[in-house]
Motif scaffolding. Structure first.
Motif, PDB file in Angstrom:
ATOM      1  N   LEU A 178      10.642 -12.086  -5.600  1.00 55.79           N
ATOM      2  CA  LEU A 178      10.261 -11.056  -6.580  1.00 55.79           C
ATOM      3  C   LEU A 178       8.765 -11.021  -6.855  1.00 55.79           C
ATOM      4  N   SER A 179       8.074 -12.141  -6.608  1.00 60.75           N
ATOM      5  CA  SER A 179       6.654 -12.217  -6.979  1.00 60.75           C
ATOM      6  C   SER A 179       5.703 -11.818  -5.861  1.00 60.75           C
ATOM      7  N   ILE A 180       6.225 -11.287  -4.759  1.00 52.08           N
ATOM      8  CA  ILE A 180       5.352 -10.796  -3.687  1.00 52.08           C
ATOM      9  C   ILE A 180       4.852  -9.400  -4.040  1.00 52.08           C
ATOM     10  N   ASP A 181       3.558  -9.216  -4.009  1.00 52.48           N
ATOM     11  CA  ASP A 181       2.951  -7.903  -4.261  1.00 52.48           C
ATOM     12  C   ASP A 181       2.864  -7.173  -2.924  1.00 52.48           C
ATOM     13  N   ARG A 182       3.921  -6.475  -2.586  1.00 53.37           N
ATOM     14  CA  ARG A 182       4.025  -5.844  -1.279  1.00 53.37           C
ATOM     15  C   ARG A 182       3.038  -4.696  -1.105  1.00 53.37           C
ATOM     16  N   GLN A 183       2.952  -3.839  -2.119  1.00 58.87           N
ATOM     17  CA  GLN A 183       2.041  -2.702  -1.998  1.00 58.87           C
ATOM     18  C   GLN A 183       0.597  -3.168  -1.922  1.00 58.87           C
ATOM     19  N   GLY A 184       0.266  -4.197  -2.694  1.00 53.63           N
ATOM     20  CA  GLY A 184      -1.086  -4.738  -2.625  1.00 53.63           C
ATOM     21  C   GLY A 184      -1.384  -5.310  -1.247  1.00 53.63           C
ATOM     22  N   LEU A 185      -0.413  -5.976  -0.662  1.00 51.64           N
ATOM     23  CA  LEU A 185      -0.560  -6.507   0.698  1.00 51.64           C
ATOM     24  C   LEU A 185      -0.813  -5.387   1.689  1.00 51.64           C
ATOM     25  N   ILE A 186      -0.056  -4.312   1.558  1.00 48.06           N
ATOM     26  CA  ILE A 186      -0.200  -3.174   2.474  1.00 48.06           C
ATOM     27  C   ILE A 186      -1.561  -2.509   2.298  1.00 48.06           C
ATOM     28  N   ASP A 187      -1.963  -2.294   1.061  1.00 52.71           N
ATOM     29  CA  ASP A 187      -3.223  -1.582   0.781  1.00 52.71           C
ATOM     30  C   ASP A 187      -4.456  -2.399   1.159  1.00 52.71           C
ATOM     31  N   ASN A 188      -4.378  -3.707   0.977  1.00 56.97           N
ATOM     32  CA  ASN A 188      -5.580  -4.534   1.106  1.00 56.97           C
ATOM     33  C   ASN A 188      -5.641  -5.395   2.362  1.00 56.97           C
ATOM     34  N   VAL A 189      -4.506  -5.609   3.007  1.00 52.70           N
ATOM     35  CA  VAL A 189      -4.506  -6.517   4.149  1.00 52.70           C
ATOM     36  C   VAL A 189      -4.047  -5.827   5.432  1.00 52.70           C
ATOM     37  N   VAL A 190      -2.814  -5.372   5.485  1.00 53.97           N
ATOM     38  CA  VAL A 190      -2.300  -4.865   6.764  1.00 53.97           C
ATOM     39  C   VAL A 190      -2.670  -3.418   7.044  1.00 53.97           C
ATOM     40  N   LYS A 191      -2.796  -2.595   6.011  1.00 53.81           N
ATOM     41  CA  LYS A 191      -3.430  -1.267   6.076  1.00 53.81           C
ATOM     42  C   LYS A 191      -2.833  -0.327   7.122  1.00 53.81           C
ATOM     43  N   GLY A 192      -1.578  -0.491   7.432  1.00 52.57           N
ATOM     44  CA  GLY A 192      -0.974   0.335   8.472  1.00 52.57           C
ATOM     45  C   GLY A 192       0.030   1.342   7.973  1.00 52.57           C
ATOM     46  N   GLU A 193      -0.081   1.699   6.691  1.00 53.73           N
ATOM     47  CA  GLU A 193       0.803   2.687   6.077  1.00 53.73           C
ATOM     48  C   GLU A 193       2.260   2.254   6.102  1.00 53.73           C
ATOM     49  N   GLN A 194       2.483   0.935   6.039  1.00 56.23           N
ATOM     50  CA  GLN A 194       3.836   0.424   5.971  1.00 56.23           C
ATOM     51  C   GLN A 194       4.463   0.769   4.612  1.00 56.23           C
ATOM     52  N   THR A 195       5.761   0.464   4.481  1.00 56.27           N
ATOM     53  CA  THR A 195       6.487   0.709   3.246  1.00 56.27           C
ATOM     54  C   THR A 195       6.959  -0.618   2.667  1.00 56.27           C
ATOM     55  N   PRO A 196       6.755  -0.861   1.370  1.00 56.28           N
ATOM     56  CA  PRO A 196       7.279  -2.095   0.777  1.00 56.28           C
ATOM     57  C   PRO A 196       8.785  -2.213   1.049  1.00 56.28           C
ATOM     58  N   ALA A 197       9.220  -3.370   1.513  1.00 59.54           N
ATOM     59  CA  ALA A 197      10.641  -3.577   1.823  1.00 59.54           C
ATOM     60  C   ALA A 197      11.340  -4.114   0.580  1.00 59.54           C
ATOM     61  N   LEU A 198      12.196  -3.272   0.000  1.00 61.25           N
ATOM     62  CA  LEU A 198      12.952  -3.666  -1.190  1.00 61.25           C
ATOM     63  C   LEU A 198      14.423  -3.842  -0.854  1.00 61.25           C
ATOM     64  N   GLY A 199      14.700  -3.917   0.432  1.00 61.87           N
ATOM     65  CA  GLY A 199      16.032  -4.165   0.962  1.00 61.87           C
ATOM     66  C   GLY A 199      15.870  -4.736   2.350  1.00 61.87           C
ATOM     67  N   MET A 200      16.987  -5.037   3.012  1.00 62.58           N
ATOM     68  CA  MET A 200      16.922  -5.671   4.326  1.00 62.58           C
ATOM     69  C   MET A 200      17.007  -4.692   5.484  1.00 62.58           C
ATOM     70  N   VAL A 201      17.365  -3.434   5.214  1.00 58.87           N
ATOM     71  CA  VAL A 201      17.511  -2.440   6.275  1.00 58.87           C
ATOM     72  C   VAL A 201      16.396  -1.409   6.141  1.00 58.87           C
ATOM     73  N   PRO A 202      15.584  -1.208   7.181  1.00 60.93           N
ATOM     74  CA  PRO A 202      14.483  -0.245   7.119  1.00 60.93           C
ATOM     75  C   PRO A 202      14.954   1.172   6.802  1.00 60.93           C
ATOM     76  N   THR A 203      14.108   1.905   6.138  1.00 60.09           N
ATOM     77  CA  THR A 203      14.424   3.288   5.787  1.00 60.09           C
ATOM     78  C   THR A 203      14.430   4.200   7.001  1.00 60.09           C
ATOM     79  N   ALA A 204      14.044   3.698   8.166  1.00 60.36           N
ATOM     80  CA  ALA A 204      14.120   4.485   9.398  1.00 60.36           C
ATOM     81  C   ALA A 204      15.541   4.560   9.935  1.00 60.36           C
ATOM     82  N   ILE A 205      16.455   3.758   9.369  1.00 59.60           N
ATOM     83  CA  ILE A 205      17.844   3.739   9.802  1.00 59.60           C
ATOM     84  C   ILE A 205      18.649   4.774   9.019  1.00 59.60           C
ATOM     85  N   ALA A 206      19.443   5.575   9.726  1.00 61.45           N
ATOM     86  CA  ALA A 206      20.240   6.634   9.096  1.00 61.45           C
ATOM     87  C   ALA A 206      21.163   6.062   8.028  1.00 61.45           C
TER      88      ALA A 206
END
Length: 545
Positions: free
Chosen positions: A324-352
């Motif tokens: 719960l204490s991982i700042d996913r959006q901050g990681l995406i914005d400041n480190v990986v910068k690849g327009e990823q999506t914070p994972a709040l579940g185990m199945v990617p939103t690309a799956i139907a």
């Protein structure tokens, strides 16, 4: 992919990737072309981050090995550059009315040594993967076949596995239940054939390149300099060789993303991105600026696995606090910068069916994380948060290190626990994960097929070769078994989501983000965009001056 391990894996991290179709790139501005890769030889130059752990289709588990195997072997079906399943060694497929029996009619095709590819080669390879003596970590991908799971778990006989050779050109496969994605499984490398004669005469046939490495794909593994390079050559025995443009694929092993990036800028390689080496984090902004960076969604997850047998991570509340204490959006914005999506579940939103937030957790929920930590410490008899010691295990990579450092700083600052980063070479890292010799370990997983089950079945048993957490839950196991048998699409989706909810309650894994695929390529490289599953078919790639 471990993809595992990946899976990816290696699942290159900035792969950012893992999943959708990509399209065209632009030549880097301000860089002169040396002409390398643009000659009539149709040579393609690439790098991968490490030595492939295994180039035996039934023993491979990671994305680096998989990227090579998909070029030197071919299954009954294949996935083309558009991500569509196409006939391959099987030129015709008959499916019974109850969708449980598949009859594959093989075309005339040959191994690289001139032998005919037969139905027996597929039966041999699949039964090798399922034989528990061979410890194939990907055996479970074949569990949809009747009797396969029982045989693999030592509870059944090989004679009861639903794989029948009617004749050299006809393979009949009987499934336990209708499996709508079965022709995607037959394109996966675990389901690729192996020349039975070659493999039985030489148990180490897949350890070296050259004539002894017999394959049936569009390319052969002509040379393998361990820890240095691989060379693939067009396979003159391949049934569809006229459709293959490339003559040679020269692959160097370069662990450093920064070095690989310099090689791309210096025109020493023609493509940089997953499933080969990845675009360095500090290069992303520059490639965005000159508009040469390609970014596409893809069905993959970057995750932190938890050793549920560990001194601290055996406690569900400690695991919950970490997740719960991982700042996913901050990681995406400041480190990986690849327009990823914070994972709040185990199945990617690309799956139907899983496109929306399922509401399991919220990102960077520090209040709930601190409550969970306090409860976990009480249950473990710990008074001071500093006495909660968490090691983050990663494989060597600038990107993985940067992500680990960001998460480490957050855990230290917000939870007050003690954290360290443990860095290992790829194969050593995989061994640590498999043997539960870790506390928290980074991993990635790329969809093996376009269905939520590929992400969730990994945890149906602690013995599952892709579990790596020691976690097992009877209710979860039962839900996965029911999902396999359920033919009603809506009911099946609910079973899978109920299972996902258990994972997001007990936290054997902390999801971090859903990948995007990032890559750059020279403008003369055509048809090399990854599919939504992060795969690249080198059969379709060509060089245009």
């Amino acid at each position: 992919m471990k993809k595992k391990t990946v899976l990816l894996a290696l699942i290159s991290i900035v792969m950012l990737v893992l999943a959708a179709c990509g399209f065209g790139g632009k030549k880097e501005e301000g860089t002169k072309d040396s002409g390398k890769g643009k000659d009539s030889k149709q040579d393609l130059n690439l790098v991968i981050p490490s030595e492939p752990p295994s180039l035996n289709p039934q023993l491979a588990t990671d994305s680096t090995s998989g990227a090579v195997l998909r070029s030197v072997f071919e299954g009954l079906t294949r996935v083309d550059k558009d991500g569509k399943v196409q006939p391959a060694v099987a030129e015709k497929i008959d499916v019974s009315d109850d969708k449980k029996t598949y009859t594959f009619h093989l075309r005339d095709s040959k191994w690289s040594n001139g032998d005919a590819v037969t139905a027996k080669d597929f039966k041999y390879a699949w039964e090798f993967a399922l034989n528990p003596k061979n410890a194939s970590e990907y055996a479970s991908i074949l569990y949809s076949i009747k009797g396969a799971e029982a045989f693999n778990l030592g509870k059944g006989k090989v004679e009861d596995v639903g794989i029948e050779v009617k004749d050299d050109k006809t393979l009949v496969v009987t499934l336990e239940n209708p499996t709508p994605y079965f022709t995607e499984i037959t394109a996966f490398y675990t389901a690729m054939p192996v020349n039975e004669k070659v493999a039985t005469e030489n148990k180490k046939w897949s350890a070296e390149g050259g004539e002894g490495y017999v394959s049936n794909g569009p390319f052969t593994l002509s040379d393998w300099k361990h820890s240095a390079s691989l060379t693939l050559k067009k396979n003159d025995s391949y049934w569809d060789k006229e459709a293959v443009s490339l003559n040679n694929v020269n692959i160097k092993m370069v662990e450093s993303e920064a070095t690989a990036n310099r090689m791309f800028k210096n025109n020493e390689i023609d493509f940089l991105g997953s499933p080969f080496q990845t675009v360095p984090l500090d290069a992303i902004d520059g490639y965005k600026k000159d508009k040469s960076l390609n970014i596409e969604d893809y069905a993959a997850i970057y995750e932190y696995k938890m050793n549920t047998t560990g001194e601290f991570t055996k406690n569900v509340n400690i695991r919950k606090a970490l997740a719960l204490s991982i700042d996913r959006q901050g990681l995406i914005d400041n480190v990986v910068k690849g327009e990823q999506t914070p994972a709040l579940g185990m199945v990617p939103t690309a799956i139907a069916g899983f496109e929306d937030d399922r509401g399991y957790i919220t990102d960077n929920n520090l209040d709930e994380a601190k409550k969970a930590l306090a409860k976990g410490m009480e249950e473990l008899g710990i008074k001071d948060a500093k006495d909660v010691k968490i090691n983050i295990s990663i494989n060597t990579s600038e990107a993985h290190a940067a992500i680990a450092q960001y998460i480490q700083e957050g855990w230290t600052k917000n939870l007050g626990i003690t954290t360290k980063i443990d860095n290992s070479e790829w194969q050593v890292f995989l061994d640590k994960m498999s043997s539960l010799d870790y506390t928290v370990g980074r991993m990635g997983w790329i969809a093996d097929y376009n269905d939520a089950y590929t992400f969730l079945e990994r945890y149906d048993s602690a013995k599952n070769g892709n579990n790596d957490t020691g976690w097992e839950n009877k209710e979860y196991t039962d839900l996965m078994k029911k999902a396999v048998k359920e033919t009603d699409e809506a009911k099946r989706e609910k079973l899978l989501k109920d299972g996902e909810k258990i994972l997001m309650t007990e936290f054997p894994v902390a999801p971090v983000y859903f990948y995007t695929n990032l890559w750059v390529e020279k403008d003369y490289v055509k048809n090399m965009a990854p599919t939504s599953l992060g795969e690249i078919s080198l059969k379709d790639v060509k060089i245009e001056k």
